[in-house]
Scaffold this active site. Sequence first.
Site, PDB file in Angstrom:
ATOM      1  N   TRP A 231       0.834  -1.209   0.000  1.00 21.79           N
ATOM      2  CA  TRP A 231       0.000   0.000   0.000  1.00 21.79           C
ATOM      3  C   TRP A 231       0.862   1.249   0.000  1.00 21.79           C
ATOM      4  O   TRP A 231       0.548   2.230  -0.668  1.00 21.79           O
ATOM      5  CB  TRP A 231      -0.986  -0.022   1.166  1.00 21.79           C
TER       6      TRP A 231
ATOM      7  N   ASP B 252      -1.439   6.772   6.619  1.00 16.40           N
ATOM      8  CA  ASP B 252      -2.470   5.826   6.180  1.00 16.40           C
ATOM      9  C   ASP B 252      -2.710   4.850   7.331  1.00 16.40           C
ATOM     10  O   ASP B 252      -1.879   3.991   7.600  1.00 16.40           O
ATOM     11  CB  ASP B 252      -1.970   5.091   4.922  1.00 16.40           C
TER      12      ASP B 252
ATOM     13  N   LYS C  13     -11.582  -1.836   6.745  1.00 14.89           N
ATOM     14  CA  LYS C  13     -10.638  -2.657   7.487  1.00 14.89           C
ATOM     15  C   LYS C  13     -11.013  -2.729   8.973  1.00 14.89           C
ATOM     16  O   LYS C  13     -10.984  -3.786   9.560  1.00 14.89           O
ATOM     17  CB  LYS C  13      -9.209  -2.135   7.332  1.00 14.89           C
TER      18      LYS C  13
HETATM   19  C1  LIG Z   1      -6.668  -1.952   2.088  1.00 15.98           C
HETATM   20  C2  LIG Z   1      -5.692  -0.863   2.268  1.00 15.98           C
HETATM   21  C3  LIG Z   1      -5.620   0.222   1.374  1.00 15.98           C
HETATM   22  C4  LIG Z   1      -6.499   0.323   0.144  1.00 15.98           C
HETATM   23  O1  LIG Z   1      -7.787   0.586   0.510  1.00 15.98           O
HETATM   24  P1  LIG Z   1      -8.967   0.820  -0.553  1.00 15.98           P
HETATM   25  O2  LIG Z   1     -10.014   1.402   0.318  1.00 15.98           O
HETATM   26  O3  LIG Z   1      -9.309  -0.508  -1.120  1.00 15.98           O
HETATM   27  O4  LIG Z   1      -8.477   1.768  -1.590  1.00 15.98           O
HETATM   28  C5  LIG Z   1      -4.710   1.221   1.637  1.00 15.98           C
HETATM   29  N1  LIG Z   1      -3.893   1.161   2.694  1.00 15.98           N
HETATM   30  C6  LIG Z   1      -3.913   0.144   3.563  1.00 15.98           C
HETATM   31  C7  LIG Z   1      -2.977   0.138   4.722  1.00 15.98           C
HETATM   32  C8  LIG Z   1      -4.814  -0.900   3.376  1.00 15.98           C
HETATM   33  O5  LIG Z   1      -4.835  -1.927   4.240  1.00 15.98           O
END
Ligand SMILES: *Cc1c(COP(=O)(O)O)cnc(C)c1O
Length: 357
Positions: free
Chosen positions: A102, A169, A193
């Site tokens: 990511w 993030d 998540k």
């Molecule tokens: C799943 C994930 C993403 C991507 O998320 P989307 O909502 O599918 O774009 C980005 N960063 C992390 C740490 C993730 O686990």
Amino acid sequence: MKIHNFSAGPCILPQEVFDKMAEAVLNFNNSGSSIMEISHRRADAQEVIDNAIQLVKDLMNVPDTHEVIFTQGGASLQFVMVPFNLMKLNGGKAAYTETGAWAKNAIKEAKRMGEVNVLASSADKNFNYIPKGFSIPSDVDYFHCTSNNTIFGTQMKSFPNSPVPLVCDMSSDIMSKPVDVSKFDVIYAGAQKNMGPAGSVVTIVKKDILGKTGRDIPNYLNYETHIAKGSAFNTWPVLAVYGVMLNLQWLKNLGGVPEIAKRNVAKAELMYGEIDRNGMFTGTAEKEDRSEMNATFVLKDESLKAEFDKMWKEAGISSLNGHRDVGGYRASMYNALPIESVQVLVDIMKEFETKFG
Ligand SMILES: *Cc1c(COP(=O)(O)O)cnc(C)c1O
């Protein structure tokens, strides 16, 4: 049979969230309408997004200097919105750490818009650790990190003091443990998540860092648009945000982030205790950097894979397979996963050792 959902995302949610969402799909708040057919501008819909924003503020102690917004496009669109909003048009520069797939995607998007300085990377060991000991230059527009690397099972245990705006993030560990929001300038997380169903993203942004890049930012991509409109700039996903709202209410009622943090530590200790004790398995992440959310491990003897897979599937465990980049297994233990589910997995691992060890 009860399903023990170890999925890395979309995540397990509390049963009461599913029940209340199902009810709202049929008859929202006894209004006779489905939540899916009402205007996002109706007062009872407005209440949903206002409550969701307030719950994020309450649960994370968001200071007045910051605002909370809900948008769409997943965390992946935040990879784009962050440089749009923070990277200068002329001579824009940012610093990133490369700690997983990511983070790599975030770097790729930022590179379209300016210079990216990758300060540290754990790519040399397939991202099985968190690089430390780097320093953040003061001549970049911001520093970006990923708090929890969902695929590789590593997690930052502390955050650096940054001379420039700190962007994180937190998609896969937001609200799993307390963080000091005042240290950050932007925090973002895709809901699916650890916060709710897929379809919305939460971003917490420090207001006074905005509007300084000299860029003409497309309306939707501009954080200021969503702040000004209370996250209702365009049609927002009422059902998806309702799911987040219900899940955050559940979290608040059980004692908030400090209480869930204790439970998450207990689950992680149970899980890693077994991975380390059991001679059939090896953890893939460096111990000091292990994630409390996603535990990654492999079989020492791959030829027993079919046997182990059969055992956990029969126990009602679902979505335990590791990501293809790591292989093996990944037990995702998000907020809503009860410790009883971890115990079921641990018992199966013990039984497997007794049978085949
Ligand atoms: C799943 C994930 C993403 C991507 O998320 P989307 O909502 O599918 O774009 C980005 N960063 C992390 C740490 C993730 O686990």
